[in-house]
Design an enzyme around this catalytic site. Sequence first.
Site, short mmCIF file in Angstrom:
data_model
loop_
_atom_site.label_atom_id
_atom_site.label_comp_id
_atom_site.label_asym_id
_atom_site.label_seq_id
_atom_site.Cartn_x
_atom_site.Cartn_y
_atom_site.Cartn_z
N LYS A 188 0.68 -0.30 0.19
CA LYS A 188 -0.35 0.37 0.15
C LYS A 188 0.89 1.38 0.33
O LYS A 188 2.20 0.93 0.22
CB LYS A 188 -0.90 0.15 0.86
C1 PLP Z 1 -5.21 -4.54 1.70
C2 PLP Z 1 -6.52 -4.15 1.01
C3 PLP Z 1 -7.42 -4.87 2.67
C4 PLP Z 1 -6.43 -5.14 3.94
O1 PLP Z 1 -5.60 -4.85 4.45
P1 PLP Z 1 -4.22 -5.99 5.59
O2 PLP Z 1 -3.57 -4.26 5.75
O3 PLP Z 1 -3.74 -6.51 4.19
O4 PLP Z 1 -5.73 -6.61 5.86
C5 PLP Z 1 -8.84 -4.25 2.69
N1 PLP Z 1 -9.49 -3.84 1.08
C6 PLP Z 1 -8.21 -4.00 0.68
C7 PLP Z 1 -9.09 -3.62 -1.20
C8 PLP Z 1 -7.15 -4.04 -0.40
O5 PLP Z 1 -6.70 -3.71 -1.47
#
Ligand code: PLP
Length: 389
Positions: A188
Amino acid sequence: MPGYELIGIEEKSEIDSIFDSGGGVLFRHGFENIRGDSYKTDEFERVFAKKLGTSEALAVSSGTAALRVALAAFDIGEGDEVITQAFTFVATAESIIESGATLVVCDIDETLNMCPAAMESVITSRTKAIVCVHMLGVPCRMDEIVRIAKKYDLKVIEDTAWGLGASYSGKALGTCGDAGVYSFDYAKMVTTGEGGMVVFKDLTHLATARAWHDHGHHNNPKVPRWQDTRSGPGFNYRMSELQAAVGIAQIRKLDALLESHRATSKLIEKAISTRFPITVRPSPNNSIPSHDALVIKVEDNLTAVRIRDELAKLRVSTKILPEALSWHFAGSWEHLHPLIKLMPNQTKEFKRSSKLLNNCVALPIFAKPPPDLIDSISVSLERVFGKNG
Ligand SMILES: *Cc1c(COP(=O)(O)O)cnc(C)c1O
């Protein structure tokens, strides 16, 4: 791509300060006699909220946890239905299932995000909340989604795992609905390795979430932790001081990250958008995406796959589309299909969404793009479409 590209001495020095002047305290609460003024999680929440232009934020252990905590704060559980969109990471669906609520999925539209009309068509008397997802940093059609939600008295949770720093009608994504949820996993825009954040429009929900994510503790720094009062159940989704330290340094880099993503995306778009028979994914009016990827649509799936293959030969990997649909598309979640409530007009293939997604290619955007990225993308498209498209 994301914050991991810029991870370095600033993050390390924030961690070092926990040990140098913070007594090595890695827990967000207590230990006042050894930690000095080292409260990294508190600080991370403050700088994050400030960046969003909101007053408070709650740091949690992951983006998936942030979704779960938001649902808990709205007291959503068994007997309730929650609607999300067919194009999202499986975590969105998992958090709804984990809350005990019934998972309902609606189709996407050309924006590749929630189709407001499709969402409205699956609302029932049991529906309690909508989880719309700003996939790959392009904002959902929030005006329409919020208007429909108001009409049926539903909560809107924005899954802003992608889209930190993007905006809609001048508001930071994640602050247009009733709650906004963020992820700091390693893919992210901002990363803490694992981590998440949640913000609420109404601070009473934030107070509920704060207690719930910490076993129900009404955290009171003036008394020993075992004397904290409680008024309801909870769980442990706390962030650690180590994650928060990294997050503080990463947030300082957010503006630079967004700017470099925007610039790279514009350069790629300029190089390919008029030369080849492609359509660039639209973003709603009055919105600024975070450019996590540049999604292009082509005539058919065969062409999309050929582009993917040509890019791969030049060591450019695509991002989720077309190849990673298995984790990001409800039609492919065979393991969850028994848990999805299908409405009379729906089938588990989610054909409309599948058709839209299958013809797309998500080009990667980097904070520090390799020097030959744009050339490699142009060459790949030439190999598929010919030199002049
Ligand atoms: C990455 C992601 C999540 C979850 O995040 P984590 O930190 O990996 O638990 C939730 N929703 C979307 C759309 C994502 O891309």
